[in-house]
Design an enzyme around this catalytic site. Structure first.
Site, PDB file in Angstrom:
ATOM      1  N   SER A 137       0.961  -1.027  -0.014  1.00  0.00           N
ATOM      2  CA  SER A 137       0.031  -0.192  -0.009  1.00  0.00           C
ATOM      3  C   SER A 137       0.760   1.131  -0.020  1.00  0.00           C
ATOM      4  O   SER A 137       1.944   1.192   0.354  1.00  0.00           O
ATOM      5  CB  SER A 137      -0.752  -0.105   1.232  1.00  0.00           C
ATOM      6  OG  SER A 137      -1.591   1.291   1.422  1.00  0.00           O
ATOM      7  N   TYR A 150      -1.579  -0.236  10.733  1.00  0.00           N
ATOM      8  CA  TYR A 150      -1.654  -0.837   9.454  1.00  0.00           C
ATOM      9  C   TYR A 150      -0.525  -0.420   8.572  1.00  0.00           C
ATOM     10  O   TYR A 150      -0.017  -1.228   7.912  1.00  0.00           O
ATOM     11  CB  TYR A 150      -3.100  -0.117   8.767  1.00  0.00           C
ATOM     12  CG  TYR A 150      -3.274  -0.349   7.523  1.00  0.00           C
ATOM     13  CD1 TYR A 150      -3.833  -1.536   6.988  1.00  0.00           C
ATOM     14  CD2 TYR A 150      -2.922   0.535   6.292  1.00  0.00           C
ATOM     15  CE1 TYR A 150      -4.131  -1.926   5.884  1.00  0.00           C
ATOM     16  CE2 TYR A 150      -3.217   0.122   5.076  1.00  0.00           C
ATOM     17  CZ  TYR A 150      -3.646  -1.083   4.849  1.00  0.00           C
ATOM     18  OH  TYR A 150      -3.852  -1.414   3.403  1.00  0.00           O
TER      19      TYR A 150
HETATM   20  N1  LIG Z   1      -8.758  -0.247  -0.699  1.00  0.00           N
HETATM   21  C1  LIG Z   1      -7.483   0.611  -0.407  1.00  0.00           C
HETATM   22  O1  LIG Z   1      -7.819   1.796  -0.352  1.00  0.00           O
HETATM   23  C2  LIG Z   1      -6.295  -0.133  -0.449  1.00  0.00           C
HETATM   24  C3  LIG Z   1      -5.104   0.938  -0.743  1.00  0.00           C
HETATM   25  C4  LIG Z   1      -3.841   0.162  -0.432  1.00  0.00           C
HETATM   26  C5  LIG Z   1      -3.847  -1.053  -0.416  1.00  0.00           C
HETATM   27  N2  LIG Z   1      -4.947  -1.998  -0.484  1.00  0.00           N
HETATM   28  C6  LIG Z   1      -4.906  -3.488  -0.046  1.00  0.00           C
HETATM   29  O2  LIG Z   1      -5.473  -4.192  -1.017  1.00  0.00           O
HETATM   30  C7  LIG Z   1      -5.742  -5.500  -0.693  1.00  0.00           C
HETATM   31  C8  LIG Z   1      -7.178  -5.628  -1.043  1.00  0.00           C
HETATM   32  O3  LIG Z   1      -7.926  -4.707  -0.244  1.00  0.00           O
HETATM   33  P1  LIG Z   1      -9.489  -4.543  -0.488  1.00  0.00           P
HETATM   34  O4  LIG Z   1      -9.422  -2.707  -0.506  1.00  0.00           O
HETATM   35  O5  LIG Z   1     -10.179  -5.018  -1.673  1.00  0.00           O
HETATM   36  O6  LIG Z   1     -10.110  -4.924   0.921  1.00  0.00           O
HETATM   37  P2  LIG Z   1     -11.567  -5.436   1.141  1.00  0.00           P
HETATM   38  O7  LIG Z   1     -11.913  -5.487   2.448  1.00  0.00           O
HETATM   39  O8  LIG Z   1     -12.507  -5.216   0.161  1.00  0.00           O
HETATM   40  O9  LIG Z   1     -11.216  -7.076   1.023  1.00  0.00           O
HETATM   41  C9  LIG Z   1     -10.371  -7.704   1.932  1.00  0.00           C
HETATM   42  C10 LIG Z   1     -10.808  -9.141   2.185  1.00  0.00           C
HETATM   43  O10 LIG Z   1      -9.849  -9.944   2.940  1.00  0.00           O
HETATM   44  C11 LIG Z   1     -10.494 -10.811   3.794  1.00  0.00           C
HETATM   45  N3  LIG Z   1      -9.864 -11.173   4.959  1.00  0.00           N
HETATM   46  C12 LIG Z   1      -9.785 -10.310   6.416  1.00  0.00           C
HETATM   47  N4  LIG Z   1      -8.884 -11.253   6.980  1.00  0.00           N
HETATM   48  C13 LIG Z   1      -8.881 -12.510   6.643  1.00  0.00           C
HETATM   49  C14 LIG Z   1      -8.073 -13.519   7.017  1.00  0.00           C
HETATM   50  N5  LIG Z   1      -7.513 -14.004   7.958  1.00  0.00           N
HETATM   51  N6  LIG Z   1      -8.172 -14.720   6.055  1.00  0.00           N
HETATM   52  C15 LIG Z   1      -8.724 -14.714   4.817  1.00  0.00           C
HETATM   53  N7  LIG Z   1      -9.359 -13.265   4.424  1.00  0.00           N
HETATM   54  C16 LIG Z   1      -9.387 -12.675   5.255  1.00  0.00           C
HETATM   55  C17 LIG Z   1     -11.851  -9.994   4.093  1.00  0.00           C
HETATM   56  O11 LIG Z   1     -12.891 -10.940   4.632  1.00  0.00           O
HETATM   57  C18 LIG Z   1     -12.220  -9.038   2.909  1.00  0.00           C
HETATM   58  O12 LIG Z   1     -13.103 -10.176   2.214  1.00  0.00           O
HETATM   59  C19 LIG Z   1      -5.401  -5.454   0.786  1.00  0.00           C
HETATM   60  O13 LIG Z   1      -4.247  -6.156   1.030  1.00  0.00           O
HETATM   61  C20 LIG Z   1      -5.227  -3.924   1.259  1.00  0.00           C
HETATM   62  O14 LIG Z   1      -4.603  -3.779   2.343  1.00  0.00           O
HETATM   63  C21 LIG Z   1      -6.242  -1.558  -0.101  1.00  0.00           C
END
Ligand SMILES: NC(=O)c1ccc[n+]([C@@H]2O[C@H](COP(=O)([O-])OP(=O)(O)OC[C@H]3O[C@@H](n4cnc5c(N)ncnc54)[C@H](O)[C@@H]3O)[C@@H](O)[C@H]2O)c1
Length: 256
Positions: A137, A150
């Site tokens: 991220s 985080y």
């Molecule tokens: N959305 C943003 O702004 C953003 C920005 C930078 C990086 N990211 C990264 O991108 C990736 C995807 O994020 P997103 O925004 O699609 O998030 P999201 O919350 O929509 O999806 C994340 C999923 O991970 C699952 N999860 C949580 N704990 C878990 C576990 N112990 N085992 C298995 N699954 C588990 C959740 O149930 C959820 O379905 C993440 O790694 C996030 O940190 C997101």
């Protein structure tokens, strides 16, 4: 080279970017396995997509991860591409943030990645091909306040993946570490429900599809670091060359 493999594994496939990647790839005729702790989210991702197969897996459980990866490979064949999406993102000022929550975040966002890596990557290396994608991220590279717990997990993901890449640089496996800025997915609600830094409203909210497109383009060009938009590229350069300026702006915007 474009992605020509058949079998894809996505952690966190029950929501957000993992869900979108699963649906895109299934629509393109790939066999997609998704892992998540949320059974309803998994079922919703798979609805209407016969190519999506789901497993309830908590990636913090090392044995469960190895068992589920074995089942995926028995059912769908060797994994050609892995998206490490699963994560949680509660925010808070470090001194006020529950220690258990911060440790749980590291357990999922970072330790979970260790488990999946050791379950999936040896097969890719042995076959001399595969795509390994980590979701770090901008929060792991560019500090702001209220995101300490985080951001530390995402800094760990970035460093782990960079070293993993170099340790396997001649293996034939392609590695990508994507560093999205704030992207429009349900993950943001976790931050908003806890402590939302004003800094995160400064840039443009990215569309999840843009992140996935940037990953594909980056892998085709042989890039390891993937910064999906102009803001993230500028942020990365500022962190490298003018970290003091970033902190000045953070204090000004947050007001403390
Ligand atoms: N959305 C943003 O702004 C953003 C920005 C930078 C990086 N990211 C990264 O991108 C990736 C995807 O994020 P997103 O925004 O699609 O998030 P999201 O919350 O929509 O999806 C994340 C999923 O991970 C699952 N999860 C949580 N704990 C878990 C576990 N112990 N085992 C298995 N699954 C588990 C959740 O149930 C959820 O379905 C993440 O790694 C996030 O940190 C997101």
């Amino acid at each position: 080279m474009a992605f020509e493999g058949k079998t894809v594994l996505i952690t966190g496939g029950g929501s957000g970017m993992g869900r979108l990647a699963a649906r895109n790839l299934a629509a393109a005729g790939k066999d997609v396995a998704i892992f998540d702790v949320n059974p309803e989210g998994l079922a919703e991702t798979a609805t209407g997509h016969t190519g999506i197969h789901h497993w309830v897996v908590d990636i913090t459980d090392e044995n469960a991860v190895h068992q589920a990866v074995k089942e995926v490979e028995e059912k769908l064949g060797p994994i050609d591409r892995l998206y490490n999406c699963a994560a949680i993102m509660p925010f808070g000022k470090i001194l006020e943030h529950d220690a258990g929550v911060m440790k749980k975040m590291m357990e999922i966002n970072y330790n979970g990645l260790i488990h999946i890596t050791q379950a999936v990557l040896p097969g890719m290396v042995a076959r001399g091909k595969g795509d390994f994608i980590s979701f770090a991220s901008m929060a792991g590279l560019l500090p702001t306040m209220l995101t300490g717990g985080y951001s530390a997990t995402k800094a760990a993901v970035a460093m782990f993946t960079e070293i993993l890449y170099h340790e396997n640089i001649n293996s034939g496996v392609r590695f990508a570490c994507v560093c999205p800025p704030t992207t429009n997915t349900p993950l943001l609600n976790q931050g908003k429900e806890t402590a939302w830094p004003k800094m995160l409203d400064q840039g443009t909210l990215l569309d999840p599809q843009d992140v996935l497109d940037a990953i594909d383009k980056g892998l085709e060009k042989g890039k390891f670091w993937i910064f999906p938009n102009r803001d993230s590229r500028i942020g990365y350069l500022m962190r490298r060359f003018a970290p003091g300026l970033i902190w000045k702006q953070v204090h000004q915007v947050e007001g403390f």
